[in-house]
Design an enzyme around this catalytic site. Structure first.
Site, PDB file in Angstrom:
ATOM      1  N   LYS A  77       0.861  -1.183   0.000  1.00  0.00           N
ATOM      2  CA  LYS A  77       0.000   0.000   0.000  1.00  0.00           C
ATOM      3  C   LYS A  77       0.889   1.222   0.000  1.00  0.00           C
ATOM      4  O   LYS A  77       2.042   1.163   0.460  1.00  0.00           O
ATOM      5  CB  LYS A  77      -0.865   0.010   1.271  1.00  0.00           C
ATOM      6  CG  LYS A  77      -2.087   0.872   1.174  1.00  0.00           C
ATOM      7  CD  LYS A  77      -3.251   0.095   0.560  1.00  0.00           C
ATOM      8  CE  LYS A  77      -4.480   0.960   0.396  1.00  0.00           C
ATOM      9  NZ  LYS A  77      -5.633   0.187  -0.072  1.00  0.00           N
ATOM     10  N   GLY A 179     -23.303   3.348  -3.430  1.00  0.00           N
ATOM     11  CA  GLY A 179     -22.260   3.832  -4.332  1.00  0.00           C
ATOM     12  C   GLY A 179     -21.805   2.719  -5.260  1.00  0.00           C
ATOM     13  O   GLY A 179     -22.581   1.821  -5.598  1.00  0.00           O
TER      14      GLY A 179
HETATM   15  P1  NAD Z   1     -18.501   5.131  -3.173  1.00  0.00           P
HETATM   16  O1  NAD Z   1     -17.956   6.435  -2.726  1.00  0.00           O
HETATM   17  O2  NAD Z   1     -18.753   4.894  -4.612  1.00  0.00           O
HETATM   18  O3  NAD Z   1     -19.892   4.841  -2.415  1.00  0.00           O
HETATM   19  C1  NAD Z   1     -20.079   5.017  -1.053  1.00  0.00           C
HETATM   20  C2  NAD Z   1     -21.552   5.306  -0.806  1.00  0.00           C
HETATM   21  O4  NAD Z   1     -21.761   5.325   0.593  1.00  0.00           O
HETATM   22  C3  NAD Z   1     -22.027   6.651  -1.344  1.00  0.00           C
HETATM   23  O5  NAD Z   1     -23.281   6.466  -1.987  1.00  0.00           O
HETATM   24  C4  NAD Z   1     -22.231   7.510  -0.099  1.00  0.00           C
HETATM   25  O6  NAD Z   1     -23.313   8.421  -0.229  1.00  0.00           O
HETATM   26  C5  NAD Z   1     -22.564   6.440   0.922  1.00  0.00           C
HETATM   27  N1  NAD Z   1     -22.305   6.788   2.309  1.00  0.00           N
HETATM   28  C6  NAD Z   1     -21.223   7.383   2.853  1.00  0.00           C
HETATM   29  N2  NAD Z   1     -21.400   7.533   4.181  1.00  0.00           N
HETATM   30  C7  NAD Z   1     -22.612   7.000   4.464  1.00  0.00           C
HETATM   31  C8  NAD Z   1     -23.356   6.842   5.644  1.00  0.00           C
HETATM   32  N3  NAD Z   1     -22.881   7.248   6.811  1.00  0.00           N
HETATM   33  N4  NAD Z   1     -24.580   6.241   5.569  1.00  0.00           N
HETATM   34  C9  NAD Z   1     -25.056   5.810   4.396  1.00  0.00           C
HETATM   35  N5  NAD Z   1     -24.394   5.931   3.239  1.00  0.00           N
HETATM   36  C10 NAD Z   1     -23.195   6.520   3.278  1.00  0.00           C
HETATM   37  O7  NAD Z   1     -17.505   4.044  -2.551  1.00  0.00           O
HETATM   38  P2  NAD Z   1     -17.344   2.519  -2.979  1.00  0.00           P
HETATM   39  O8  NAD Z   1     -16.250   2.384  -3.962  1.00  0.00           O
HETATM   40  O9  NAD Z   1     -18.695   1.955  -3.262  1.00  0.00           O
HETATM   41  O10 NAD Z   1     -16.787   1.895  -1.623  1.00  0.00           O
HETATM   42  C11 NAD Z   1     -17.647   1.631  -0.518  1.00  0.00           C
HETATM   43  C12 NAD Z   1     -16.869   0.840   0.519  1.00  0.00           C
HETATM   44  O11 NAD Z   1     -16.436  -0.385  -0.046  1.00  0.00           O
HETATM   45  C13 NAD Z   1     -15.594   1.502   1.042  1.00  0.00           C
HETATM   46  O12 NAD Z   1     -15.445   1.111   2.396  1.00  0.00           O
HETATM   47  C14 NAD Z   1     -14.478   0.885   0.215  1.00  0.00           C
HETATM   48  O13 NAD Z   1     -13.250   0.897   0.896  1.00  0.00           O
HETATM   49  C15 NAD Z   1     -15.014  -0.526   0.085  1.00  0.00           C
HETATM   50  N6  NAD Z   1     -14.497  -1.278  -1.065  1.00  0.00           N
HETATM   51  C16 NAD Z   1     -14.657  -0.805  -2.331  1.00  0.00           C
HETATM   52  C17 NAD Z   1     -14.216  -1.559  -3.401  1.00  0.00           C
HETATM   53  C18 NAD Z   1     -14.428  -1.108  -4.819  1.00  0.00           C
HETATM   54  O14 NAD Z   1     -14.203  -1.913  -5.719  1.00  0.00           O
HETATM   55  N7  NAD Z   1     -14.877   0.116  -5.062  1.00  0.00           N
HETATM   56  C19 NAD Z   1     -13.587  -2.802  -3.187  1.00  0.00           C
HETATM   57  C20 NAD Z   1     -13.450  -3.263  -1.877  1.00  0.00           C
HETATM   58  C21 NAD Z   1     -13.923  -2.501  -0.822  1.00  0.00           C
END
Ligand code: NAD
Length: 368
Positions: A77, A179
């Protein structure tokens, strides 16, 4: 921190590199944790308040996630100190200087993380010839657009249903965080006959026990709207997502959202962790004691990194989906079977599996 070797244990970290270019105000840290399984893959996080300790913990999490997914990759990382919303030309200069500084760390392949995106990865690739999560124009697979992680979550839930005697057809699903991860998980589950009864974003919770229109919600979000603008369904506070009665509860937003003080509010049979560390260890244990199955993050949300590994090997979207299906299916089955036998929390079983794979890989290495 007293001494960097405070972080050392039998698995790593192999290298901690501090980068400082005073004229550009570039401060960054790279942690290459363990490369026994192969070249380390891990994201580049840009935020004003990152730290070496955080970088190490994230690198170690990647060691376990990549090993648990059975990928030929180790964990690493990097973090760059800075506000990711800085002017784009300044960000480009910083990212390119960072890339230049990691050019000879050939056992680390950077990918996107909080504060960086595919364009940043394109700049890094341009400088040093390696990065994943690239723009499509230069061979990248747009993993958030195609829903790689959501696809893996749906596969994981497909496997988990038989362990709790649940039928996905008609199962009631709740998604916290609509998201990239959350909306695609809802879409793939709806294709399997599940019903989305509630979803939330920062604007609040939208609930309808008779089922929400997943396609309409995705269109709304893709157009830049928020869930509360949807004409149908009940509008509740964001926190109310914890109280919705369901069969499958999917955290896909922030870390530590389920804790000892609110875990009692969940009324579900399965928690499939889309977000990273959405439940504290105490909350996971409490759910386990109540007979609620929790599939841990690094098993359930590995779709993204599996997709990145396929991209790194020169593969395209179709083999990426095949690899996600095969790896997530096999590993979820392994972990849940083993945990059912031992009665342990699935996270502990999954960690033991990842550790076994890393130890076996270490035996093949000259110095380990
Ligand atoms: P993103 O920013 O696209 O979506 C996050 C969503 O969560 C948004 O719609 C936001 O409005 C919502 N949100 C934020 N705080 C909130 C709250 N308190 N209550 C309700 N909704 C809330 O992010 P993402 O890429 O979908 O990632 C989401 C999570 O998954 C993160 O923890 C990320 O580390 C993890 N993750 C993502 C991936 C990936 O491929 N994108 C892979 C593994 C893990």
């Amino acid at each position: 921190m007293e001494d960097l070797f405070d972080l050392a244990d039998p698995f790593g970290p192999a290298k901690i590199v501090h980068i400082h270019r005073p004229s550009l105000n570039l401060k960054a840290v790279v942690v290459i944790d363990n490369t026994s399984c192969g070249v380390a893959i891990g994201g580049v996080r840009m935020a004003p308040d990152v730290s070496t300790d955080e970088c190490f913990r994230l690198a170690r999490a990647m060691t376990w996630k990549n090993a648990a997914a059975g990928l030929p990759h180790g964990g690493g990382k990097s973090v760059i100190f800075g506000d990711p919303r800085m002017p784009l030309d300044q960000k480009e200069q910083l990212i390119r200087a960072f890339a230049d500084a990691i050019g000879d760390l050939t056992d680390y392949v950077p990918g996107p993380d909080m504060g960086t995106d595919e364009l940043c990865m394109g700049w890094i690739k341009d400088e040093i010839g390696r990065a994943v999560g690239l723009p499509g124009a230069i061979g990248g697979i747009p993993l958030d657009k195609i829903g790689a992680t959501g696809y893996g979550l749906a596969v994981c839930i497909d496997v988990a249903q038989s362990f709790i005697d649940l039928d996905l057809k008609g199962a009631r699903v709740v998604v916290q965080g609509f998201g990239a991860v959350g909306k695609h998980t809802a879409r793939f589950l709806a294709e399997k006959g599940a019903i989305l009864v509630a979803a939330s974003d920062t604007s609040g919770t939208l609930a309808d026990p008779s089922g929400l229109d997943v396609g309409a919600l995705i269109a709304l979000k893709d157009a830049g709207g928020s869930l509360r603008e949807h004409p149908n369904g009940k509008k509740l506070a964001a926190d109310a997502i914890l109280d919705i009665d369901c069969d499958i509860w999917i955290p896909a937003a922030r870390p530590d959202v389920v804790r000892a003080d609110n875990v009692g509010r969940l009324k579900t049979r399965l928690v499939a962790e889309g977000a990273n560390i959405p439940c504290t260890p105490e909350a996971e244990l409490a759910l386990h004691k109540r007979g609620i199955l929790v599939v841990p993050d690094f098993i359930a949300n590995a779709g993204g990194v599996i997709c990145a590994a396929v991209e790194y090997g020169g593969g395209t979207q179709r083999p990426a989906f095949e690899s996600i299906d095969q790896r997530v299916r096999t590993n979820t089955q392994l972990v849940l079977e083993e945990s059912r036998k031992t009665g342990e929390v699935p996270r502990r079983t999954a960690l033991a599996l990842a550790e076994r794979r890393v130890r076996a890989a270490m035996q093949t290495r000259r110095w380990h």
